[in-house]
Design a protein around this motif. Structure first.
Motif, PDB file in Angstrom:
ATOM      1  N   GLN A  11       0.823  -1.205   0.000  1.00  0.00           N
ATOM      2  CA  GLN A  11       0.000   0.000   0.000  1.00  0.00           C
ATOM      3  C   GLN A  11       0.857   1.254   0.000  1.00  0.00           C
ATOM      4  O   GLN A  11       0.460   2.285  -0.523  1.00  0.00           O
ATOM      5  N   PRO A  14       2.529   2.293  -4.393  1.00  0.00           N
ATOM      6  CA  PRO A  14       1.543   1.858  -5.391  1.00  0.00           C
ATOM      7  C   PRO A  14       2.198   1.239  -6.629  1.00  0.00           C
ATOM      8  O   PRO A  14       3.301   1.623  -7.032  1.00  0.00           O
ATOM      9  N   TRP A  16       1.485   1.588  -9.728  1.00  0.00           N
ATOM     10  CA  TRP A  16       1.733   2.546 -10.808  1.00  0.00           C
ATOM     11  C   TRP A  16       3.092   3.226 -10.615  1.00  0.00           C
ATOM     12  O   TRP A  16       3.887   3.320 -11.553  1.00  0.00           O
ATOM     13  N   ASP A  17       3.388   3.677  -9.390  1.00  0.00           N
ATOM     14  CA  ASP A  17       4.663   4.332  -9.112  1.00  0.00           C
ATOM     15  C   ASP A  17       5.834   3.364  -9.329  1.00  0.00           C
ATOM     16  O   ASP A  17       6.861   3.727  -9.902  1.00  0.00           O
ATOM     17  N   CYS A  44       1.413  -5.366 -18.174  1.00  0.00           N
ATOM     18  CA  CYS A  44       0.841  -4.957 -16.886  1.00  0.00           C
ATOM     19  C   CYS A  44       0.930  -6.097 -15.875  1.00  0.00           C
ATOM     20  O   CYS A  44       1.303  -5.883 -14.723  1.00  0.00           O
ATOM     21  N   GLN A 112      -3.462   5.605 -20.012  1.00  0.00           N
ATOM     22  CA  GLN A 112      -4.521   5.624 -18.999  1.00  0.00           C
ATOM     23  C   GLN A 112      -5.163   4.242 -18.854  1.00  0.00           C
ATOM     24  O   GLN A 112      -5.481   3.812 -17.743  1.00  0.00           O
ATOM     25  N   ARG A 115      -2.780   2.218 -16.891  1.00  0.00           N
ATOM     26  CA  ARG A 115      -2.816   2.626 -15.483  1.00  0.00           C
ATOM     27  C   ARG A 115      -4.035   2.032 -14.776  1.00  0.00           C
ATOM     28  O   ARG A 115      -3.933   1.531 -13.647  1.00  0.00           O
ATOM     29  N   GLU A 116      -5.162   2.059 -15.429  1.00  0.00           N
ATOM     30  CA  GLU A 116      -6.380   1.459 -14.871  1.00  0.00           C
ATOM     31  C   GLU A 116      -6.172  -0.036 -14.637  1.00  0.00           C
ATOM     32  O   GLU A 116      -6.565  -0.572 -13.602  1.00  0.00           O
ATOM     33  N   GLN A 119      -4.010  -0.549 -11.646  1.00  0.00           N
ATOM     34  CA  GLN A 119      -4.769  -0.278 -10.415  1.00  0.00           C
ATOM     35  C   GLN A 119      -5.667  -1.460 -10.057  1.00  0.00           C
ATOM     36  O   GLN A 119      -5.823  -1.777  -8.875  1.00  0.00           O
ATOM     37  N   CYS A 120      -6.220  -2.123 -11.053  1.00  0.00           N
ATOM     38  CA  CYS A 120      -7.034  -3.320 -10.779  1.00  0.00           C
ATOM     39  C   CYS A 120      -6.179  -4.455 -10.242  1.00  0.00           C
ATOM     40  O   CYS A 120      -6.580  -5.156  -9.316  1.00  0.00           O
ATOM     41  N   GLN A 122      -3.395  -4.095  -8.564  1.00  0.00           N
ATOM     42  CA  GLN A 122      -3.024  -3.700  -7.209  1.00  0.00           C
ATOM     43  C   GLN A 122      -4.181  -3.940  -6.244  1.00  0.00           C
ATOM     44  O   GLN A 122      -3.984  -4.495  -5.160  1.00  0.00           O
ATOM     45  N   GLN A 123      -5.357  -3.538  -6.628  1.00  0.00           N
ATOM     46  CA  GLN A 123      -6.520  -3.707  -5.753  1.00  0.00           C
ATOM     47  C   GLN A 123      -6.742  -5.182  -5.451  1.00  0.00           C
ATOM     48  O   GLN A 123      -7.032  -5.556  -4.322  1.00  0.00           O
TER      49      GLN A 123
END
Length: 190
Positions: A11, A14, A16-17, A44, A112, A115-116, A119-120, A122-123
């Motif tokens: 957490q 992230p 993305w970073d 990804c 983008q 990135r989305e 994020q999925c 990661q979640q």
């Protein structure tokens, strides 16, 4: 068994970073493009596994299958068409400023979409629960990281590439090694 300390560290950095920082390292961009274009690797997902690895974690194969299918659909329906359009316009963009601008817009949309997707991923990792543990403590040796990445991504063994494609096979092996060389060793538990 769930490792909440390592999940907390995920957490704090992230995906993305992490992906941006790794992608900027020498040889990583080219390695990722080679693996994407020559071996069909979802970059990804590749970056996701690298992120877990640097935190001493790995994805459980069972739960990984469902998220992989979901993320693959995203890549096929959203990211890949944007990439194909952007790449297809490259020759025309050299001749037309307006097409060059359109191409840059498509590139922004492609980034983008990636990135989305990250994020999925990661979640999914962060929602690892007691009922269905998706992320576990990894036991990957630094010397085996390239092979581990290949095995985790369920690629065909490199030996299955035809002998006429030895250049492709060597390029894929070199790409995995280049990427692995830029990863830091797993953090020891605190």
């Amino acid at each position: 068994m769930r490792d909440s300390n390592r999940l907390q560290r995920l957490q704090q950095r992230p995906l993305w970073d992490f992906a941006l920082a790794l992608y900027a390292k020498p040889g990583v961009e080219q390695a990722c493009l080679t693996l994407q274009d020559e071996a069909g690797v979802d970059v990804c997902e590749l970056l996701f596994h690298c992120w877990l690895y640097e935190h001493g974690l790995a994805a459980e194969p069972g739960p990984l299958k469902a998220i992989r299918e979901e993320r693959c659909r995203w890549q096929q329906q959203v990211t890949a068409p944007l990439r194909q359009l952007r790449r297809g316009l490259k020759p025309q963009a050299a001749q037309s400023e307006s097409i060059s601008t359109l191409r840059k817009t498509l590139q922004t949309a492609e980034i983008q979409a990636e990135r989305e997707n990250l994020q999925c991923w990661q979640q999914w990792a962060l929602l690892s629960s007691e009922q269905e543990v998706s992320v576990i403590k990894g036991s990957i040796n630094q010397h085996n990281i390239a092979q581990w990445l290949q095995d985790t991504l369920f690629l065909l063994p490199l030996d299955n590439f035809s002998s006429q494609a030895s250049r492709v096979r060597e390029g894929i092996q070199s790409a995995f090694l280049a990427l692995a060389s830029q990863l830091d060793r797993c953090e020891s538990p605190r």
